[in-house]
Design an enzyme around this catalytic site. Structure first.
Site, short mmCIF file in Angstrom:
data_model
loop_
_atom_site.label_atom_id
_atom_site.label_comp_id
_atom_site.label_asym_id
_atom_site.label_seq_id
_atom_site.Cartn_x
_atom_site.Cartn_y
_atom_site.Cartn_z
N ASN A 115 24.34 -14.69 40.36
CA ASN A 115 23.24 -13.47 39.85
C ASN A 115 22.85 -13.52 38.48
OD1 ASN A 115 25.71 -12.47 40.07
ND2 ASN A 115 24.79 -10.51 40.52
N GLU A 210 35.76 -9.23 41.24
CA GLU A 210 34.57 -8.34 40.86
C GLU A 210 33.84 -8.53 42.05
OE1 GLU A 210 34.07 -5.90 38.79
OE2 GLU A 210 36.16 -6.23 37.57
N CYS A 244 24.83 -6.74 41.40
CA CYS A 244 26.08 -6.18 42.25
C CYS A 244 26.15 -4.68 42.32
CB CYS A 244 27.14 -6.80 42.01
SG CYS A 244 27.76 -6.51 40.35
N GLU A 334 25.16 -6.09 52.47
CA GLU A 334 24.56 -5.84 51.12
C GLU A 334 23.36 -6.45 51.08
OE1 GLU A 334 25.98 -6.40 46.13
OE2 GLU A 334 27.10 -7.15 47.73
#
Length: 459
Positions: A115, A210, A244, A334
């Site tokens: 991303n 992460e 995120c 998500e």
């Protein structure tokens, strides 16, 4: 993939040579990396445009600029960060001088996501190198243009025995995770994070994960809705929503929901036009599969704005969803796209019901002018990091550790915190020989009273 074991062996040997512990050597390479990135700036812009249709402004704001900031910070502060830190001694050890030494772990694996393919590959690498580790970077196979230029940059600056980028798909990641590492740094989904953690556990390798999660955005009725809409639309639609730490959904006070929806619609049109597909500032979804995934999430939902999906162009327009069910897919997964569900609350109990419906999020946002409400909310819920009255900006302060908690990750980095993440902290006491109190030595008869006094005044 057949070269992976030999590359790791070469890096292990190079690390044992102690060359990476030479701070001036590290600094020379960090400076060389900075010059190389500057010389490749347009090529990086071009790669990001090909992968996402990302504008140069957004590419610099969210990728190149942050990487350059990380490099400048490391170059400026590395000698100070690496210096042994003097610590107050304990009376028990008198006379002594106590220190914490920062030493590199050794051979580090960094697995980067798609991303923010340049930022989230280079920033961990910069901090791992700063700390004196060797690095194998695995960039994302989904952003082939950005991964290619990232690999070229690393090849032009580092020898393979210090840092190398190995491109490839799942098979490459699997082969890398099968090796023994001294440290693993992974950015990506919770699902894959669990696979990484399992692989690391076989060798007791420390990891930073992460990850992500469903980050909420709570809005009460004390706010300036036009200002909130401006900040919310920016933070949600940056990178086409593929962030995120983006707000995954909104929980708004029920008496202002309709007004919020109207100002959000107006703001989206103001920033991206009535047809965002033609806007040079609105990125695309990374690929057709992810576009189809988001399309599936939208099935059966009450779309009150947007909803235009064009699979072949990987395009999803900015979309607002009204009151999805908490057990629907869109509230369980998500989203990672330009889709914003809007839920309402009347009491703080309603907020609890919604937020505790999912795992601990990576980020958390509250828009309010009521300090008591803000403090109550941020103290009640567990999350990685957050912002009051804005979105995303906590990522940009290198003084704040960035990371998740629970399903949203473990460990943190950024700035000095990044250097510390990739450094083992060695405790060292240098004991003086000019005085050697006898009370710790046998026989102990008659010494208990003195011992208790020493423990009472330990500092």
């Amino acid at each position: 993939m057949s070269r992976i074991p030999s590359i790791i062996k070469e890096q292990q040997q190079f690390f044992k040579s102690q060359k990476t512990k030479d701070i001036d050597y590290r600094l020379s390479l960090l400076k060389a990396l900075k010059l190389e990135i500057l010389s490749k700036e347009q090529a990086i812009f071009n790669a990001l445009e090909k992968d996402f249709k990302k504008s140069e402004f957004e590419g610099y704001l969210s990728e190149i600029g942050l990487v350059m900031n990380s490099l400048n910070l490391a170059i400026k502060n590395l000698k100070r960060w690496a210096r042994p830190k003097r610590i107050k001694s304990s009376l028990l050890n008198f006379p002594s001088k106590d220190y914490i030494y920062s030493e590199p772990y050794g051979n580090v694996l960094v697995i980067a996501p798609w991303n923010y393919p340049f930022l989230l590959a280079l920033e961990p690498l910069i901090m791992a190198i700063s700390a004196g580790n060797t690095v194998v970077l695995k960039p994302s196979e989904l952003t082939k243009h950005t991964s290619k230029i990232t690999t070229e940059i690393i090849q032009n600056v580092f020898s393979e025995n210090f840092a190398v980028s190995i491109e490839g798909g799942i098979e490459t990641s699997t082969a890398l995770l099968a090796q023994k590492w001294d440290y693993i740094f992974f950015t990506g989904s919770t699902k894959v994070g669990k696979i990484v953690a399992e692989a690391a556990a076989k060798h007791l390798t420390p990891v930073v994960l992460e990850l992500g999660g469903k980050s909420p955005c709570i809005i009460d009725d004390s706010v300036n809705l036009k200002l909130i809409a401006r900040r919310l639309v920016w933070g949600k639609l940056l990178n086409g929503g593929q962030t995120c730490i983006a707000a995954d959904y909104v929980i708004v006070k029920n008496n202002i929901k309709e007004n919020l929806i109207e100002v959000l619609k107006a703001e989206i049109i103001k920033r991206y036009g009535s047809n965002p597909k033609t806007s040079p500032d609105f990125p695309r979804i990374i690929n057709k599969n992810n576009t189809k995934r988001i399309e599936t999430l939208l099935e059966g939902q009450n779309i009150i704005f947007g909803g235009d999906i064009q699979i072949e162009d990987c395009y999803i327009s900015p979309t607002l969803i009204d009151e999805p069910s908490l057990d629907s897919k869109i509230m369980q997964e998500e989203i990672f796209g330009p889709v914003l569900p809007i839920l309402t609350y009347e009491t703080e109990l309603d907020i609890e019901t919604i937020i505790w419906n999912t795992e601990k999020p990576l980020s958390f946002y509250v828009f309010s002018e009521h300090s008591d409400f803000i403090e109550s909310i941020i103290k009640k819920y567990s999350f990685g990091g957050g912002v009051i009255n804005d979105l995303l900006i906590h990522f940009g302060n290198h003084r704040l550790p960035f990371g998740g908690v629970g399903d949203s990750g473990t460990g943190s980095y950024h700035g000095k915190h990044g250097f510390d993440t990739f450094s083992n902290k060695k405790s060292i006491i240098k004991r003086g020989n000019w005085f050697d109190p006898s009370f710790r030595y046998a026989p102990y008869k008659g010494k208990m009273s003195l011992l208790k006094k020493v423990f009472k005044y330990l500092g």
